[in-house]
Design a protein around this motif. Structure first.
Motif, mmCIF file in Angstrom:
data_model
loop_
_atom_site.group_PDB
_atom_site.id
_atom_site.type_symbol
_atom_site.label_atom_id
_atom_site.label_comp_id
_atom_site.label_asym_id
_atom_site.label_seq_id
_atom_site.Cartn_x
_atom_site.Cartn_y
_atom_site.Cartn_z
ATOM 1 N N VAL A 50 -20.504 -18.466 25.101
ATOM 2 C CA VAL A 50 -21.019 -19.296 24.012
ATOM 3 C C VAL A 50 -20.010 -20.401 23.699
ATOM 4 C CG1 VAL A 50 -21.629 -19.307 21.563
ATOM 5 C CG2 VAL A 50 -22.447 -17.456 23.039
ATOM 6 N N GLU A 51 -18.733 -20.075 23.730
ATOM 7 C CA GLU A 51 -17.692 -21.067 23.436
ATOM 8 C C GLU A 51 -17.699 -22.205 24.454
ATOM 9 O OE1 GLU A 51 -16.926 -17.312 21.507
ATOM 10 O OE2 GLU A 51 -17.144 -17.730 23.640
ATOM 11 N N GLN A 52 -17.919 -21.887 25.718
ATOM 12 C CA GLN A 52 -17.992 -22.929 26.735
ATOM 13 C C GLN A 52 -19.207 -23.832 26.513
ATOM 14 O OE1 GLN A 52 -17.785 -20.096 29.968
ATOM 15 N NE2 GLN A 52 -15.929 -21.091 30.743
ATOM 16 N N LEU A 53 -20.336 -23.236 26.171
ATOM 17 C CA LEU A 53 -21.524 -24.030 25.864
ATOM 18 C C LEU A 53 -21.274 -24.929 24.657
ATOM 19 C CD1 LEU A 53 -24.480 -24.807 26.348
ATOM 20 C CD2 LEU A 53 -25.114 -22.897 24.844
ATOM 21 N N GLU A 54 -20.624 -24.407 23.633
ATOM 22 C CA GLU A 54 -20.315 -25.211 22.451
ATOM 23 C C GLU A 54 -19.443 -26.409 22.810
ATOM 24 O OE1 GLU A 54 -18.614 -22.217 19.909
ATOM 25 O OE2 GLU A 54 -20.564 -21.700 19.050
ATOM 26 N N ALA A 55 -18.496 -26.239 23.722
ATOM 27 C CA ALA A 55 -17.638 -27.355 24.149
ATOM 28 C C ALA A 55 -18.466 -28.420 24.867
ATOM 29 C CB ALA A 55 -16.522 -26.845 25.052
ATOM 30 N N ILE A 56 -19.402 -28.010 25.708
ATOM 31 C CA ILE A 56 -20.271 -28.961 26.408
ATOM 32 C C ILE A 56 -21.148 -29.710 25.410
ATOM 33 C CG2 ILE A 56 -22.233 -29.154 27.997
ATOM 34 C CD1 ILE A 56 -20.968 -26.772 29.543
ATOM 35 N N VAL A 57 -21.712 -28.987 24.466
ATOM 36 C CA VAL A 57 -22.575 -29.615 23.453
ATOM 37 C C VAL A 57 -21.778 -30.634 22.641
ATOM 38 C CG1 VAL A 57 -23.900 -29.180 21.345
ATOM 39 C CG2 VAL A 57 -24.230 -27.724 23.356
ATOM 40 N N GLU A 58 -20.556 -30.305 22.268
ATOM 41 C CA GLU A 58 -19.716 -31.236 21.497
ATOM 42 C C GLU A 58 -19.421 -32.504 22.297
ATOM 43 O OE1 GLU A 58 -17.770 -33.233 18.748
ATOM 44 O OE2 GLU A 58 -18.917 -31.403 18.387
ATOM 45 N N GLU A 59 -19.110 -32.348 23.570
ATOM 46 C CA GLU A 59 -18.861 -33.513 24.429
ATOM 47 C C GLU A 59 -20.119 -34.371 24.534
ATOM 48 O OE1 GLU A 59 -15.936 -34.527 25.949
ATOM 49 O OE2 GLU A 59 -14.980 -32.931 24.807
ATOM 50 N N ALA A 60 -21.277 -33.725 24.646
ATOM 51 C CA ALA A 60 -22.534 -34.468 24.736
ATOM 52 C C ALA A 60 -22.834 -35.206 23.428
ATOM 53 C CB ALA A 60 -23.680 -33.519 25.079
ATOM 54 N N ARG A 61 -22.647 -34.537 22.309
ATOM 55 C CA ARG A 61 -22.900 -35.176 21.006
ATOM 56 C C ARG A 61 -22.014 -36.400 20.798
ATOM 57 N NH1 ARG A 61 -23.174 -29.763 17.504
ATOM 58 N NH2 ARG A 61 -25.398 -29.397 17.688
ATOM 59 N N ALA A 62 -20.794 -36.315 21.274
ATOM 60 C CA ALA A 62 -19.854 -37.423 21.116
ATOM 61 C C ALA A 62 -20.129 -38.555 22.108
ATOM 62 C CB ALA A 62 -18.424 -36.913 21.284
ATOM 63 N N GLY A 63 -21.041 -38.320 23.054
ATOM 64 C CA GLY A 63 -21.390 -39.349 24.027
ATOM 65 C C GLY A 63 -20.477 -39.410 25.230
#
Length: 78
Positions: A50-63
């Motif tokens: 879940v933590e790895q997915l959260e890191a990917i989502v954060e990178e995506a949100r930031a563009g």
């Protein structure tokens, strides 16, 4: 039971065709570091925490993911 059969489907990323779109699933029986499952339309899969997915989502949100992909595609390197 294989992981693909016991994983709970959460999201289909395209869903506008019958081409086998990428999907996001959760395997509640998997170890924590492999609980999130992403499949692609070629039958491949990756598993992550879940933590790895959260890191990917954060990178995506930031563009940042989009910026990196666009920059790489602009290079046109084959």
């Amino acid at each position: 039971m294989p992981a693909a059969e016991r994983a709970r489907h959460l999201l289909t990323f395209c869903g506008k065709c019958d081409c086998g779109c990428p999907e996001l699933l959760v395997d509640h029986e998997a170890p924590a570091e492999r609980r999130i499952v992403i499949t692609d339309d070629f039958g491949q899969r990756i598993q992550m925490s879940v933590e790895q997915l959260e890191a990917i989502v954060e990178e995506a949100r930031a563009g940042r993911i989009t910026e990196l992909v666009i920059a790489e595609l602009a290079l046109g390197v084959r």
